[in-house]
Design a protein around this motif. Structure first.
Motif, PDB file in Angstrom:
ATOM      1  N   CYS A 161      34.109  37.503  49.393  1.00 49.88           N
ATOM      2  CA  CYS A 161      34.232  37.047  48.004  1.00 49.88           C
ATOM      3  C   CYS A 161      33.608  35.657  47.906  1.00 49.88           C
ATOM      4  N   THR A 162      32.841  35.436  46.854  1.00 45.96           N
ATOM      5  CA  THR A 162      32.215  34.118  46.665  1.00 45.96           C
ATOM      6  C   THR A 162      32.587  33.589  45.281  1.00 45.96           C
ATOM      7  N   VAL A 163      32.980  32.333  45.239  1.00 50.48           N
ATOM      8  CA  VAL A 163      33.432  31.709  43.993  1.00 50.48           C
ATOM      9  C   VAL A 163      32.392  30.665  43.574  1.00 50.48           C
ATOM     10  N   ALA A 164      31.930  30.748  42.321  1.00 53.81           N
ATOM     11  CA  ALA A 164      30.989  29.739  41.829  1.00 53.81           C
ATOM     12  C   ALA A 164      31.753  28.456  41.510  1.00 53.81           C
ATOM     13  N   ALA A 165      31.164  27.323  41.853  1.00 51.84           N
ATOM     14  CA  ALA A 165      31.885  26.056  41.718  1.00 51.84           C
ATOM     15  C   ALA A 165      31.031  24.987  41.054  1.00 51.84           C
ATOM     16  N   VAL A 166      31.730  24.134  40.322  1.00 53.74           N
ATOM     17  CA  VAL A 166      31.044  23.046  39.619  1.00 53.74           C
ATOM     18  C   VAL A 166      31.947  21.812  39.696  1.00 53.74           C
ATOM     19  N   ARG A 167      31.352  20.646  39.766  1.00 54.48           N
ATOM     20  CA  ARG A 167      32.165  19.424  39.843  1.00 54.48           C
ATOM     21  C   ARG A 167      32.749  19.080  38.479  1.00 54.48           C
TER      22      ARG A 167
ATOM     23  N   PRO B 232      29.192  50.656  43.034  1.00 51.18           N
ATOM     24  CA  PRO B 232      28.354  49.490  43.370  1.00 51.18           C
ATOM     25  C   PRO B 232      28.575  49.013  44.806  1.00 51.18           C
ATOM     26  N   ASP B 233      27.617  48.247  45.331  1.00 49.06           N
ATOM     27  CA  ASP B 233      27.837  47.548  46.609  1.00 49.06           C
ATOM     28  C   ASP B 233      28.577  46.248  46.338  1.00 49.06           C
ATOM     29  N   VAL B 234      28.231  45.657  45.208  1.00 56.41           N
ATOM     30  CA  VAL B 234      28.715  44.316  44.886  1.00 56.41           C
ATOM     31  C   VAL B 234      29.234  44.317  43.452  1.00 56.41           C
ATOM     32  N   VAL B 235      30.329  43.603  43.196  1.00 54.70           N
ATOM     33  CA  VAL B 235      30.828  43.473  41.823  1.00 54.70           C
ATOM     34  C   VAL B 235      30.813  41.986  41.441  1.00 54.70           C
ATOM     35  N   VAL B 236      30.153  41.705  40.327  1.00 56.99           N
ATOM     36  CA  VAL B 236      30.221  40.351  39.748  1.00 56.99           C
ATOM     37  C   VAL B 236      31.366  40.365  38.747  1.00 56.99           C
ATOM     38  N   VAL B 237      32.271  39.398  38.836  1.00 59.12           N
ATOM     39  CA  VAL B 237      33.330  39.263  37.840  1.00 59.12           C
ATOM     40  C   VAL B 237      33.124  37.908  37.164  1.00 59.12           C
TER      41      VAL B 237
ATOM     42  N   ARG C 269      34.134  47.042  47.976  1.00 60.58           N
ATOM     43  CA  ARG C 269      35.313  47.580  48.672  1.00 60.58           C
ATOM     44  C   ARG C 269      36.416  46.538  48.789  1.00 60.58           C
ATOM     45  N   ALA C 270      36.016  45.307  49.060  1.00 63.65           N
ATOM     46  CA  ALA C 270      37.006  44.233  49.223  1.00 63.65           C
ATOM     47  C   ALA C 270      37.736  43.969  47.911  1.00 63.65           C
ATOM     48  N   LEU C 271      37.002  44.020  46.798  1.00 65.41           N
ATOM     49  CA  LEU C 271      37.650  43.792  45.501  1.00 65.41           C
ATOM     50  C   LEU C 271      38.649  44.913  45.206  1.00 65.41           C
TER      51      LEU C 271
ATOM     52  N   ILE D 215      41.379  44.396  35.812  1.00 67.54           N
ATOM     53  CA  ILE D 215      40.431  45.044  36.731  1.00 67.54           C
ATOM     54  C   ILE D 215      41.096  46.246  37.398  1.00 67.54           C
ATOM     55  N   TYR D 216      42.350  46.083  37.797  1.00 70.47           N
ATOM     56  CA  TYR D 216      43.063  47.194  38.437  1.00 70.47           C
ATOM     57  C   TYR D 216      43.072  48.416  37.514  1.00 70.47           C
ATOM     58  N   GLN D 217      43.374  48.163  36.239  1.00 71.54           N
ATOM     59  CA  GLN D 217      43.457  49.280  35.301  1.00 71.54           C
ATOM     60  C   GLN D 217      42.086  49.881  34.977  1.00 71.54           C
ATOM     61  N   SER D 218      41.045  49.186  35.377  1.00 67.57           N
ATOM     62  CA  SER D 218      39.699  49.678  35.081  1.00 67.57           C
ATOM     63  C   SER D 218      38.974  50.131  36.345  1.00 67.57           C
ATOM     64  N   LEU D 219      39.722  50.332  37.417  1.00 74.65           N
ATOM     65  CA  LEU D 219      39.054  50.666  38.684  1.00 74.65           C
ATOM     66  C   LEU D 219      38.231  51.943  38.593  1.00 74.65           C
ATOM     67  N   ASN D 220      38.615  52.850  37.673  1.00 74.38           N
ATOM     68  CA  ASN D 220      37.807  54.071  37.544  1.00 74.38           C
ATOM     69  C   ASN D 220      36.350  53.740  37.216  1.00 74.38           C
ATOM     70  N   LEU D 221      36.134  52.618  36.488  1.00 77.37           N
ATOM     71  CA  LEU D 221      34.754  52.231  36.154  1.00 77.37           C
ATOM     72  C   LEU D 221      33.996  51.828  37.412  1.00 77.37           C
TER      73      LEU D 221
END
Ligand code: ADQ
Length: 417
Positions: A147-153, A117-122, A207-209, A105-111
């Motif tokens: 940052c929000t992390v999707a979670a599953v049991r 965007p306001d929000v980035v989904v990774v 911005r946080a990412l 992701i760091y190397q692709s920050l130009n994208l």
């Protein structure tokens, strides 16, 4: 609140060592799945069905067949800001071959700078599931987390394969602790045999990412890993929230498959997920066209089942069979058969996954096996019937007794000749 502008980044550079030999010369997200799909089709279908149409796919390891699949399948008009772009590592800034997923992701920050965007989904690219990402983005926006992390049991025994999430008892939507792949962990208060696992899907304030991956790039102790470094950094600052996947709903889902999510990181998990597709009432329903799963369609005729010259019927039951397959006087049961496979007279295929262009000769028997693309099983030969023989012949045999034959091999009847 107006809809946020979203950029989706799909991490598709994984080597998939535990899926060898299926990943000898393809990236894990390019591994064929379910007769006609590649693993990456699930996350891309989910993003597109969620209305997210600005998507970059970061590739790295052996990306040739992945790039080809993406460019042939996932083309749509770049007008109106819609695109799915596959970005190979070699074309990115700097000389270094990147390390972990955070470095990608760091190397692709130009994208990210270009898309504003306001929000980035990774999102990861190796899972089988249906998910409406819009619902997760909405929960993220409402929670105020950076940052929000999707979670599953998941069952406790699998803690060493996943990021383990502990929530704050006073605020169950906040993550209090996040540990990447610990050997052991504790059970949940309401389910002692399970823990909360990260699905490897995240929503970030853009911005946080950007700030987090830039800071990480300057940290000499970091492994440049999203799960190992970036998410724990957000958690340490009290800025990480959790999104419970069981809250997510997609149209047409059944009671049985609404929470289905599988990481198919090992041969056994890959095999089990295929068996989930063919159960008469499937655990995961490919046929839910309210949330379609897209893939490449080749110019192949329909599958054909015929009597051979001696009047042996060609049949398949409890199986899925892709276009271009011809079963002539052979029998298929409990199996997934991919494009353009040929199964000859008196051959028997059971409880197996057969990838495209495989040829199974007259009277051959295949049981509990995975045959990769273009394998030839000569007449009268066996695969999976005698696991010890299979291991002697150099095929991969898993602890659970599955035999895997790598691409382009001829199953030799006598390896010692
Ligand atoms: P893993 O899947 O083991 O765990 P990783 O190997 O980093 O983590 O793969 C995550 C995703 O990133 C995969 O889709 C992979 O293909 C891709 N990827 C890895 N390195 C990459 C690189 N350099 N460039 C581009 N893509 C890359 C992760 C999380 C865990 C979580 C599990 C869920 O770290 O916390 O529980 O996913 O399966």
């Amino acid at each position: 609140m107006p809809d946020p502008k979203v950029l989706s980044i799909v991490l598709a550079g994984g080597e998939g060592k535990r899926l060898l030999p299926l990943t000898i010369d393809r990236a894990k997200p390019a591994v064929p799945f379910g007769g006609t799909y590649r693993l990456i089709d699930f996350v891309l279908s989910n993003l597109v069905n969620s209305g997210l149409r600005a998507i970059v796919v970061l590739t790295q390891y052996k990306s040739h067949s992945l790039d080809r699949h993406i460019s042939e399948t996932w083309r749509f008009s770049s007008q109106l800001g819609n695109y799915i772009a596959s970005v190979p590592a070699q074309q990115r800034v700097g000389k270094s071959w990147f390390q972990g997923s955070a470095d990608a992701i760091y190397q692709s920050l130009n994208l990210v700078y270009d898309a504003k965007p306001d929000v980035v989904v990774v999102a990861g690219a190796d899972h089988v599931y249906r998910m409406d990402f819009r619902q997760m983005i909405e929960a993220h926006m409402n929670s105020g987390a950076a940052c929000t992390v999707a979670a599953v049991r998941q069952p406790l025994a699998l803690s060493d394969q996943f990021g383990v999430i502990e929530t704050d008892p006073n605020d169950p939507e906040r993550i209090a602790r996040f540990v990447e792949k610990p050997e052991t962990t504790e059970g949940l208060p309401d389910a002692p045999g399970e823990f909360l696992a990260s699905m490897g899907n995240y929503v970030f304030d853009a911005r946080a990412l950007v700030g987090a991956v830039r800071a990480d790039a300057g940290d000499q102790y970091s492994k440049r890993d999203m799960g190992g470094d970036i998410i724990p950094a957000f958690v340490a600052r009290g800025e990480a929230g959790v999104y419970d996947f069981s809250r997510n709903t997609v149209p047409g889902a059944s009671e049985r498959d609404k929470d289905y999510w599988r990481d198919v990181g090992t041969i056994d998990a890959f095999y089990d997920a295929h068996m989930d597709l063919i159960a008469p009432v499937p655990l995961f329903n490919l046929y839910n066209m309210s949330w379609p799963l897209y893939t490449r369609h080749t110019v192949l005729p329909p599958a054909k089942f015929i009597h051979d010259v001696d009047n042996h019927p060609g049949r398949a039951v409890d199986s899925i069979v892709a276009p271009g397959v011809v079963v002539s006087g052979g029998y298929v049961e409990g199996s997934v058969v991919s494009d353009a496979v040929k199964i000859d007279s008196l051959a028997a295929v059971s409880s197996s996954i057969i990838m495209n262009d495989v040829h199974i000769g007259r009277g051959a028997r295949v049981h509990k096996a995975i045959l990769d693309k273009n394998v030839f099983v000569p007449p009268g030969e066996t695969v999976g019937i005698f696991p010890e023989l299979d291991a002697e012949r150099g095929f991969t045999v898993t602890e659970s007794g599955l035999t895997v034959v790598a691409k382009n091999q001829v199953v030799d009847d006598n390896p010692f000749e």
